[in-house]
Scaffold this motif. Structure first.
Motif, PDB file in Angstrom:
ATOM      1  N   GLY A 274       0.840  -1.202   0.000  1.00  0.00           N
ATOM      2  CA  GLY A 274       0.000   0.000   0.000  1.00  0.00           C
ATOM      3  C   GLY A 274       0.875   1.252   0.000  1.00  0.00           C
ATOM      4  N   ALA A 275       2.049   1.164   0.666  1.00  0.00           N
ATOM      5  CA  ALA A 275       2.962   2.313   0.717  1.00  0.00           C
ATOM      6  C   ALA A 275       3.409   2.690  -0.697  1.00  0.00           C
ATOM      7  N   LEU A 276       3.546   1.700  -1.579  1.00  0.00           N
ATOM      8  CA  LEU A 276       3.974   1.999  -2.956  1.00  0.00           C
ATOM      9  C   LEU A 276       2.883   2.779  -3.691  1.00  0.00           C
ATOM     10  N   TYR A 277       1.615   2.355  -3.497  1.00  0.00           N
ATOM     11  CA  TYR A 277       0.496   3.092  -4.123  1.00  0.00           C
ATOM     12  C   TYR A 277       0.427   4.511  -3.538  1.00  0.00           C
ATOM     13  N   ARG A 278       0.731   4.625  -2.249  1.00  0.00           N
ATOM     14  CA  ARG A 278       0.740   5.943  -1.612  1.00  0.00           C
ATOM     15  C   ARG A 278       1.894   6.796  -2.145  1.00  0.00           C
TER      16      ARG A 278
ATOM     17  N   LYS B 224      13.510   1.256  13.074  1.00  0.00           N
ATOM     18  CA  LYS B 224      12.367   0.510  13.597  1.00  0.00           C
ATOM     19  C   LYS B 224      11.581  -0.187  12.506  1.00  0.00           C
ATOM     20  N   GLU B 225      11.514   0.454  11.313  1.00  0.00           N
ATOM     21  CA  GLU B 225      10.683  -0.141  10.274  1.00  0.00           C
ATOM     22  C   GLU B 225      11.310   0.094   8.910  1.00  0.00           C
ATOM     23  N   MET B 226      10.685  -0.512   7.878  1.00  0.00           N
ATOM     24  CA  MET B 226      11.175  -0.287   6.524  1.00  0.00           C
ATOM     25  C   MET B 226      10.815   1.152   6.127  1.00  0.00           C
ATOM     26  N   ARG B 227      11.745   1.844   5.503  1.00  0.00           N
ATOM     27  CA  ARG B 227      11.502   3.220   5.043  1.00  0.00           C
ATOM     28  C   ARG B 227      11.313   3.192   3.534  1.00  0.00           C
ATOM     29  N   LEU B 228      10.392   4.009   3.046  1.00  0.00           N
ATOM     30  CA  LEU B 228      10.156   4.074   1.598  1.00  0.00           C
ATOM     31  C   LEU B 228      10.911   5.265   1.007  1.00  0.00           C
ATOM     32  N   ILE B 229      11.790   4.978   0.057  1.00  0.00           N
ATOM     33  CA  ILE B 229      12.581   6.018  -0.600  1.00  0.00           C
ATOM     34  C   ILE B 229      12.040   6.208  -2.012  1.00  0.00           C
ATOM     35  N   SER B 230      11.703   7.442  -2.346  1.00  0.00           N
ATOM     36  CA  SER B 230      11.149   7.743  -3.658  1.00  0.00           C
ATOM     37  C   SER B 230      12.034   8.801  -4.310  1.00  0.00           C
ATOM     38  N   ASN B 231      12.634   8.452  -5.432  1.00  0.00           N
ATOM     39  CA  ASN B 231      13.599   9.356  -6.092  1.00  0.00           C
ATOM     40  C   ASN B 231      14.562   9.966  -5.067  1.00  0.00           C
ATOM     41  N   ASP B 232      15.171   9.114  -4.270  1.00  0.00           N
ATOM     42  CA  ASP B 232      16.204   9.486  -3.280  1.00  0.00           C
ATOM     43  C   ASP B 232      15.691  10.222  -2.037  1.00  0.00           C
ATOM     44  N   LEU B 233      14.361  10.437  -1.939  1.00  0.00           N
ATOM     45  CA  LEU B 233      13.831  11.111  -0.745  1.00  0.00           C
ATOM     46  C   LEU B 233      13.089  10.115   0.136  1.00  0.00           C
TER      47      LEU B 233
ATOM     48  N   ARG C 117      -1.061   0.024 -11.910  1.00  0.00           N
ATOM     49  CA  ARG C 117      -0.964  -1.372 -11.460  1.00  0.00           C
ATOM     50  C   ARG C 117       0.155  -2.109 -12.189  1.00  0.00           C
ATOM     51  N   LYS C 118       0.296  -1.820 -13.475  1.00  0.00           N
ATOM     52  CA  LYS C 118       1.338  -2.511 -14.253  1.00  0.00           C
ATOM     53  C   LYS C 118       2.723  -2.124 -13.719  1.00  0.00           C
ATOM     54  N   PHE C 119       2.910  -0.831 -13.496  1.00  0.00           N
ATOM     55  CA  PHE C 119       4.204  -0.343 -12.994  1.00  0.00           C
ATOM     56  C   PHE C 119       4.539  -1.017 -11.649  1.00  0.00           C
ATOM     57  N   LEU C 120       3.552  -1.082 -10.752  1.00  0.00           N
ATOM     58  CA  LEU C 120       3.835  -1.621  -9.419  1.00  0.00           C
ATOM     59  C   LEU C 120       3.891  -3.153  -9.408  1.00  0.00           C
ATOM     60  N   LEU C 121       3.206  -3.791 -10.355  1.00  0.00           N
ATOM     61  CA  LEU C 121       3.255  -5.255 -10.423  1.00  0.00           C
ATOM     62  C   LEU C 121       4.700  -5.718 -10.615  1.00  0.00           C
ATOM     63  N   GLU C 122       5.373  -5.095 -11.554  1.00  0.00           N
ATOM     64  CA  GLU C 122       6.759  -5.489 -11.835  1.00  0.00           C
ATOM     65  C   GLU C 122       7.658  -5.218 -10.626  1.00  0.00           C
ATOM     66  N   LEU C 123       7.489  -4.059 -10.030  1.00  0.00           N
ATOM     67  CA  LEU C 123       8.310  -3.693  -8.873  1.00  0.00           C
ATOM     68  C   LEU C 123       8.098  -4.672  -7.710  1.00  0.00           C
TER      69      LEU C 123
ATOM     70  N   SER D 154       9.837   8.252 -14.574  1.00  0.00           N
ATOM     71  CA  SER D 154      11.091   8.632 -13.904  1.00  0.00           C
ATOM     72  C   SER D 154      11.026   8.362 -12.398  1.00  0.00           C
ATOM     73  N   LEU D 155      10.044   7.547 -11.975  1.00  0.00           N
ATOM     74  CA  LEU D 155       9.882   7.292 -10.530  1.00  0.00           C
ATOM     75  C   LEU D 155      10.671   6.049 -10.114  1.00  0.00           C
ATOM     76  N   LYS D 156      11.558   6.223  -9.130  1.00  0.00           N
ATOM     77  CA  LYS D 156      12.331   5.082  -8.610  1.00  0.00           C
ATOM     78  C   LYS D 156      12.000   4.948  -7.125  1.00  0.00           C
ATOM     79  N   MET D 157      11.295   3.856  -6.772  1.00  0.00           N
ATOM     80  CA  MET D 157      10.963   3.656  -5.360  1.00  0.00           C
ATOM     81  C   MET D 157      11.653   2.394  -4.848  1.00  0.00           C
ATOM     82  N   LYS D 158      12.117   2.480  -3.608  1.00  0.00           N
ATOM     83  CA  LYS D 158      12.708   1.288  -2.985  1.00  0.00           C
ATOM     84  C   LYS D 158      12.503   1.351  -1.478  1.00  0.00           C
TER      85      LYS D 158
END
Ligand code: DC
Length: 225
Positions: free
Chosen positions: A35-39, A74-83, A108-114, A64-68
């Motif tokens: 859900g964090a990725l959709y957010r 304490k928890e996993m952090r979501l990094i989006s384009n280095d932020l 959905r297609k973009f996030l499915l692959e990720l 151009s969106l790179k999320m990881k």
């Protein structure tokens, strides 16, 4: 020891996040909140002034969106384009936008692959709406976690009370709208996979739910403890 893909799907406020974290800790697995990725997509789109149904605009930002995810203290952090955007994505506005944009095939297609890439090394508990039905149809163990609408609303209200000014009635309304969006959409709607174990958490503590899940995993005899 065999490392598994475990999926936990269900509506908002069913307790997926707490339980997924606890289960992953117990197994020594990673935990991914999809859900964090959709957010994350929603945050980008809102910053760009888009509407959730603007497919061309969405396609543009996704190109151009790179999320990881990275391990935080304490928890996993979501990094989006280095932020690090972990603390910016839990607002009611982002919840509603994410729910609307998640119906768009381009998102959905973009996030499915990720998401599939994130599961490549196995040993992951994935939480979401379509983890067991679409993203990982061959997952080793699938759960569908539910709870009554009242209980889910109350949990969400208590969780975000200090961060937003929403009343309980507003939270109830938002959850109803999101349930409708997430279940009625054509693509990958929220539903239990036929082979998912369904758990109703209305009258259960998070620990009770995790214990039940561990029993299911042990019963399957696919992992040696
Ligand atoms: O789990 P959450 O409330 O953080 O998710 C936000 C929205 O993202 C949710 O309303 C629907 C969408 N979502 C989805 O469509 N598929 C997923 N696997 C996870 C979330």
């Amino acid at each position: 020891m065999k490392r598994l893909i475990i999926t936990i799907d269900g509506p908002s406020g069913a307790g997926k996040t707490t339980v997924s974290r606890m289960l992953a800790d117990r197994l020594g697995y990673k935990y991914i909140d999809t859900g964090a990725l959709y957010r994350g997509v929603a945050l980008e789109a809102i910053s760009a002034g888009l509407n959730p149904d603007d497919d061309t605009g969405l396609e543009n930002i996704l190109s151009s969106l790179k999320m990881k995810f990275v391990c935080g203290e304490k928890e996993m952090r979501l990094i989006s384009n280095d932020l690090d955007i972990t603390d910016k994505i839990r607002t009611p506005e982002i919840s509603m936008f994410a729910s609307a944009a998640s119906a768009r095939p381009v998102v959905r297609k973009f996030l499915l692959e990720l998401q599939r890439e994130l599961g490549r090394d196995k040993g992951v508990v994935f939480e979401g709406r379509d983890m067991g039905t679409v993203v990982f149809p061959d997952a080793d163990v699938k759960f569908y976690l539910d709870a009554s609408h009242k209980t889910r609303s109350l949990r969400r209200y208590r969780e975000f009370k200090s961060e937003t000014s929403q009343t309980l009635e507003e939270v109830e309304k938002d959850i109803k709208r999101r349930d409708k969006n997430d279940s009625a959409r054509e693509l990958a709607p929220l539903k239990a996979s036929e082979d998912a174990v369904i758990i109703d958490s209305t009258h259960l503590s998070a620990q009770d739910v995790v214990d039940r899940m561990m029993n299911v995993i042990e019963d399957k005899k696919i992992i040696v403890f």
